[in-house]
Design a protein around this motif. Structure first.
Motif, mmCIF file in Angstrom:
data_model
loop_
_atom_site.group_PDB
_atom_site.id
_atom_site.type_symbol
_atom_site.label_atom_id
_atom_site.label_comp_id
_atom_site.label_asym_id
_atom_site.label_seq_id
_atom_site.Cartn_x
_atom_site.Cartn_y
_atom_site.Cartn_z
ATOM 1 N N ALA A 23 0.887 -1.154 -0.053
ATOM 2 C CA ALA A 23 0.189 -0.045 0.112
ATOM 3 C C ALA A 23 0.941 1.167 -0.027
ATOM 4 O O ALA A 23 0.592 2.396 -0.538
ATOM 5 C CB ALA A 23 -0.988 -0.013 1.130
ATOM 6 N N ASP A 24 1.780 1.155 0.655
ATOM 7 C CA ASP A 24 2.704 2.283 0.922
ATOM 8 C C ASP A 24 3.870 2.305 -0.029
ATOM 9 O O ASP A 24 4.956 3.441 -0.149
ATOM 10 C CB ASP A 24 3.201 2.668 2.012
ATOM 11 N N ASP A 25 4.003 1.327 -0.994
ATOM 12 C CA ASP A 25 5.259 1.437 -1.863
ATOM 13 C C ASP A 25 4.746 1.598 -3.280
ATOM 14 O O ASP A 25 4.160 0.573 -3.973
ATOM 15 C CB ASP A 25 6.041 -0.078 -1.775
ATOM 16 N N ARG A 26 4.404 2.955 -3.587
ATOM 17 C CA ARG A 26 4.081 3.231 -5.034
ATOM 18 C C ARG A 26 4.530 2.418 -6.143
ATOM 19 O O ARG A 26 3.801 2.343 -7.075
ATOM 20 C CB ARG A 26 4.148 4.864 -4.958
ATOM 21 N N THR A 27 5.789 2.440 -6.130
ATOM 22 C CA THR A 27 6.239 1.499 -7.395
ATOM 23 C C THR A 27 5.922 0.125 -7.729
ATOM 24 O O THR A 27 4.940 -0.301 -8.442
ATOM 25 C CB THR A 27 7.919 1.466 -7.386
ATOM 26 N N ARG A 28 5.665 -0.515 -6.587
ATOM 27 C CA ARG A 28 4.937 -1.983 -6.528
ATOM 28 C C ARG A 28 3.511 -1.878 -6.665
ATOM 29 O O ARG A 28 2.819 -2.549 -7.356
ATOM 30 C CB ARG A 28 5.359 -2.639 -5.085
ATOM 31 N N LEU A 29 3.018 -0.865 -5.888
ATOM 32 C CA LEU A 29 1.322 -0.846 -5.999
ATOM 33 C C LEU A 29 1.133 -0.252 -7.194
ATOM 34 O O LEU A 29 0.190 -0.937 -7.959
ATOM 35 C CB LEU A 29 1.010 0.502 -5.042
ATOM 36 N N TYR A 30 1.731 0.694 -8.021
ATOM 37 C CA TYR A 30 1.534 1.095 -9.311
ATOM 38 C C TYR A 30 1.315 0.008 -10.563
ATOM 39 O O TYR A 30 0.535 -0.188 -11.111
ATOM 40 C CB TYR A 30 2.082 2.266 -9.866
ATOM 41 N N SER A 31 2.466 -0.836 -10.183
ATOM 42 C CA SER A 31 2.849 -1.921 -11.298
ATOM 43 C C SER A 31 1.832 -2.915 -11.196
ATOM 44 O O SER A 31 1.192 -3.431 -12.049
ATOM 45 C CB SER A 31 4.101 -2.555 -10.998
ATOM 46 N N ALA A 32 1.449 -3.323 -10.075
ATOM 47 C CA ALA A 32 0.330 -4.473 -9.747
ATOM 48 C C ALA A 32 -0.978 -3.810 -10.198
ATOM 49 O O ALA A 32 -1.695 -4.605 -10.880
ATOM 50 C CB ALA A 32 0.252 -4.394 -8.089
ATOM 51 N N VAL A 33 -1.341 -2.583 -9.978
ATOM 52 C CA VAL A 33 -2.608 -1.989 -10.484
ATOM 53 C C VAL A 33 -2.657 -2.032 -11.997
ATOM 54 O O VAL A 33 -3.719 -2.543 -12.678
ATOM 55 C CB VAL A 33 -2.803 -0.382 -9.835
ATOM 56 N N VAL A 34 -1.613 -1.520 -12.803
ATOM 57 C CA VAL A 34 -1.680 -1.471 -13.888
ATOM 58 C C VAL A 34 -1.713 -3.022 -14.851
ATOM 59 O O VAL A 34 -2.482 -3.155 -15.551
ATOM 60 C CB VAL A 34 -0.298 -0.640 -14.548
ATOM 61 N N ALA A 35 -1.126 -4.034 -13.943
ATOM 62 C CA ALA A 35 -1.010 -5.140 -14.532
ATOM 63 C C ALA A 35 -2.515 -5.797 -14.307
ATOM 64 O O ALA A 35 -2.849 -6.490 -15.251
ATOM 65 C CB ALA A 35 -0.190 -6.029 -13.636
ATOM 66 N N LEU A 36 -3.146 -5.503 -13.331
ATOM 67 C CA LEU A 36 -4.635 -5.874 -13.175
ATOM 68 C C LEU A 36 -5.443 -5.382 -14.320
ATOM 69 O O LEU A 36 -6.332 -5.700 -14.900
ATOM 70 C CB LEU A 36 -4.972 -5.514 -11.937
ATOM 71 N N ALA A 37 -5.253 -3.875 -14.703
ATOM 72 C CA ALA A 37 -5.896 -3.289 -15.661
ATOM 73 C C ALA A 37 -5.810 -3.824 -17.001
ATOM 74 O O ALA A 37 -6.796 -3.959 -17.827
ATOM 75 C CB ALA A 37 -5.751 -1.655 -15.497
ATOM 76 N N GLN A 38 -4.464 -4.099 -17.227
ATOM 77 C CA GLN A 38 -4.207 -4.754 -18.517
ATOM 78 C C GLN A 38 -4.849 -6.110 -18.810
ATOM 79 O O GLN A 38 -5.123 -6.437 -19.767
ATOM 80 C CB GLN A 38 -2.840 -4.888 -18.668
ATOM 81 N N SER A 39 -5.109 -6.649 -17.727
ATOM 82 C CA SER A 39 -5.895 -8.071 -17.733
ATOM 83 C C SER A 39 -7.316 -7.943 -18.277
ATOM 84 O O SER A 39 -8.005 -8.832 -19.087
ATOM 85 C CB SER A 39 -6.076 -8.854 -16.298
#
Length: 478
Positions: A23-39
């Protein structure tokens, strides 16, 4: 990708731990969110919102799940999602589908709280670049739900785009488009003017739209013209389509309630071919016909009551009655008999209530909004079962009130109900009566807002009795 797969598949406490850990690691958070969006699946879109709901958007420290406040700062999470996509160079033309899907999110889920924030984003886009926003909605929103934003932004252009789709488009959900257009009566004059010079396919499309405004006096002449249009495609829009019945009891009961005849040739065919087992109920038309009464009439006044025996018809004295293929048979209703008829007291086991059917009569107190069942309560599960068995469906309009609608031939009943959220009862408020032809039906939805309620006493007595019987059964009063 390992983190992405874990987040995508984790459940319960495991998902909560993973979401908190990034939640507080923007790099990991953003990459996970975008990967989900791409699915690109609705489940992935829901999980995006759930993951972000563990993150801080207002700078305050948080140690527990955000669910208690979900939706309160929905715009903040929309902004964070957009920031994640921009940071990962994921284009707007792709991530916009997540925002458009928020309108269809399940209630109680994290994405449900994004709706206002998503709308704000789309509306800002529409004001900046109207056609870009329209293109996204056309591409990703198969129900065109967010055209309401385009209509607020530029009503004339938005309606023009919708009309172009419904008249000339292919492979589109045109029912959804017509549902939006039915709120735009300003299109009537232009469509009526275009009818004469249009080809048959377009005339049919115009007619479909104008039928949504059939209670508006401006469309009467053009609909009358369409009924005799040279093209069968247009004329067929006004034809009743009869499906092949599979439930014998329901078939005969509907004929009786509506007072509609069936030709002997068709009935004979049903009793022969339609008598084969159909579905789990295995209803047989001949078997049902042998246990009910019919009648024929020679001049619309004098009735001859008939019994059926193995497909052969005879009068009550047992004398055979000859019928030709076009002879019209009616299913007998108690109101077709004199009150002193011995048939009404006959103790005969029948497949549905025919001779022993309750009858109801209109009174001056009924008016156009009968309150005869006002304040009647029933438990919600029994009510919902009654909805299904009685052929009721809820009107798609009703000014915030739930209105259950059912049809009986040329007439319809609308039962206004109070169904408190979270409650376990249903309450009857009032009963209204309408002409079926005045109820606008679009897909599976019915709209009664533009229909004129009828005085109860103006209905044919059979129609009033059957519609009122339906309302009484719905609230367990039979």
């Amino acid at each position: 990708m390992e983190l992405f797969e874990k987040i995508r598949n984790a459940k319960g406490d495991e998902f909560a731990r993973l979401a908190r850990s990034i939640a507080d690691d923007r790099t990991r958070l953003y990459s996970a969110v975008v990967a989900l969006a791409q699915s690109g699946t609705p489940d992935d879109f829901e999980r995006i919102a759930a993951v972000l709901s563990y993150a801080t958007v207002d700078g305050t420290e948080r140690t527990e799940h955000y669910s208690d406040r979900r939706g309160a700062v929905g715009k903040g999470y929309v902004d964070m999602f957009v920031a994640a996509c921009n940071a990962c160079n994921y284009p707007e033309s792709e991530y916009i589908k997540v925002l458009l899907y928020a309108q269809y999110a399940k209630e109680g889920g994290a994405l449900y709280g994004w709706r206002d924030g998503a709308d704000a984003y789309i509306e800002k886009l529409a004001k900046t670049d109207f056609y870009r926003a329209a293109g996204y909605i056309d591409k990703y929103d198969g129900k065109f739900g967010k055209y309401d934003i385009l209509i607020r932004t530029d009503p004339s252009e938005a309606v023009k785009l919708l009309l172009d789709k419904v008249l000339y488009g292919k492979n589109l959900n045109k029912t959804a488009i017509r549902r939006i257009l039915m709120e735009r009566p300003e299109i009537i004059n232009a469509l009526a003017a275009a009818y004469g010079d249009a080809n048959a396919k377009t005339r049919a499309a115009i007619t479909r739209i104008l039928m949504l405004f059939k209670t508006d006096g401006r469309v009467k002449d053009i609909l009358d013209e369409a009924r005799s249009d040279p093209s069968k495609t247009v004329r067929d829009l006004f034809e009743k389509r009869e499906s092949v019945p599979t439930d014998a009891v329901a078939f005969f009961e509907r004929l009786m309630a509506a007072g509609e005849p069936v030709e002997y040739g068709r009935l004979r065919s049903l009793m022969t071919d339609g008598g084969k087992d159909r579905g789990k109920n295995k209803n047989k038309f001949a078997a049902v016909a042998d246990r009910i009464f019919f009648y024929v009439t020679d001049d619309g006044v004098n009735k001859t009551v008939l019994m059926c025996d193995g497909g052969r018809f005879a009068d009550l004295g047992g004398a055979p009655v000859a019928l030709d293929e076009k002879s019209e048979l009616y299913v007998l209703h108690p109101l077709d008999l004199d009150a002193a008829s011995p048939l009404l007291t006959a103790e005969i086991e029948q497949p549905f209530l025919q001779l022993a059917r309750p009858v109801y009569y209109a009174s001056p107190d009924d008016g156009t909004r009968s309150s005869r069942l006002f304040g009647t309560f029933i438990d919600k599960k029994t009510f919902e079962r009654g909805l299904r068995l009685g052929g009721f469906s809820f009107a798609a309009d009703g000014d915030g009130m739930r209105i259950a609608v059912s049809y009986c031939g040329d007439y319809a009943v609308a039962v206004s109900c109070r169904l408190p959220d979270g409650g376990d009862t249903a309450e009857c408020l009032e009963i209204g009566y309408y002409r079926t032809a005045d109820v606008v039906r679009l897909g599976r939805d019915a709209f009664i807002g533009s229909a004129n309620a009828l005085r109860a006493g103006s209905l044919p007595r059979r129609a009033f009795s059957e519609l009122t019987y339906a309302a009484y059964k719905l609230f367990g009063c039979v």
